[in-house]
Design an enzyme around this catalytic site. Sequence first.
Site, PDB file in Angstrom:
ATOM      1  N   CYS B  10      30.086  17.133 146.111  1.00 51.81           N
ATOM      2  CA  CYS B  10      30.679  18.377 145.622  1.00 51.81           C
ATOM      3  C   CYS B  10      29.627  19.489 145.648  1.00 51.81           C
ATOM      4  O   CYS B  10      28.471  19.274 145.988  1.00 51.81           O
ATOM      5  CB  CYS B  10      31.216  18.202 144.210  1.00 51.81           C
ATOM      6  SG  CYS B  10      29.966  17.659 143.059  1.00 51.81           S
ATOM      7  N   CYS B  13      26.462  18.992 143.536  1.00 51.14           N
ATOM      8  CA  CYS B  13      25.515  18.024 144.095  1.00 51.14           C
ATOM      9  C   CYS B  13      24.648  18.687 145.158  1.00 51.14           C
ATOM     10  O   CYS B  13      23.453  18.437 145.247  1.00 51.14           O
ATOM     11  CB  CYS B  13      26.254  16.841 144.709  1.00 51.14           C
ATOM     12  SG  CYS B  13      27.564  16.200 143.668  1.00 51.14           S
TER      13      CYS B  13
END
Lengths: 320, 77
Positions: B10, B13
């Site tokens: 995502c 991250c």
Amino acid sequence: MDIFYPIQVIVNWLVYDLLKFSSETVLGEAINFFVYDSIKIFILLLVIIFVVSYIRTYLAPEKIKKFLSKKFEFLGNMGAATIGIFTPFCSCSAVPLFIGFVESGVPLGVTFSYLIAAPLINEVAGALLWGLFGWKIALLYVITGWIIAVSVGFIMGKMKLEKYVEDYVWKIKMNQLKEKKKTRKIRFEEAYKEMKSLIRKVFPYVLIGVGIGAAIHGYAPENFLTRIAGEGNWFAVPLAIIMGIPLYSNAAGVIPIVSSLIEKGLPLGTALAFMMSVVALSLPEIIILRKVIKPKLLAIYVSIVAIGIIFTGYLFNLIL
Amino acid sequence: MKIKILGTGCKKCKELEANVKEAVAELMINADIEKVEDIRDIMIYGVISTPALVIDEKVLSYGKVLSVKEIKEILSK
């Protein structure tokens, strides 16, 4: 007295006296509406996000899964839904969260109570509802969202759906993480950081939404929605929910627009159903959950949540 | 030093990964940075709120994007 009254006085002075817009014109009124609502929502976002983020520092998923794994039904659903109020939910964290809960023995129904409450009741939507509709509607939204999460999770728990969870999920073994002690100072810092980043993310949408809302407020004809989405149309609620699904990322912009549409004849229940659908049923979340649950369970989950929201919509149209 | 970033891919991250790379570059240390995206590998560490930072197999942070400054503090310990 309205606690925001002083802001209205300042905005009136700014728009009508300093900038010399006439309070008699549509433009002047729309600008006043825009400035006042933006400031009010900004303050509410600041306070509410900070408080919720601070409470959240006590609720790391690594910790709450241990608490929820005590196998008590109904109370477990209530606990999970309550924790869900304070925790955010991004579609990328749904999968690890789901596996983590299941692995540590949290009942499936309780897990779903959490998975429903976390996105359905969110602090940004709460702050916007408070700012635009008053605290009673905001509270109503939190309470009905909570009831939906508790009851849907409870019903799903009774349905014995474990066989529709992907098999590999049951095989995962996790290590226990040691919880780090946090001082109050660290919690404050984390809440402050979260508040800053969340406001930076949503406030542009709020401004756009309030801007469009102000234009509707000023220029759209009175009651132009009554005919197409009024109380006489039974399909308005389900339709509003379907329309809400793809709008996920813009909840912050959608709510101010909806609030203006209510003035123009959109019934409050239909509006509430639409807004709940915007925040609770999101396409990315549905797609990502497919990784851990089989299509049938996914379908059951989405339909029961949708039914819960539809029910809320009709209920509020009926009683308000 | 072996640094792992746990996350399913995502936005957060990716932010953490970028910050780690920047911190490593600024400190001019020799580190092996690896991104762990497979959910099964992530769960082994006990992490359920991603992104997480693992250094030499020890979970040092989870559930938040650390700033470059914070990562530098962790790395220089």
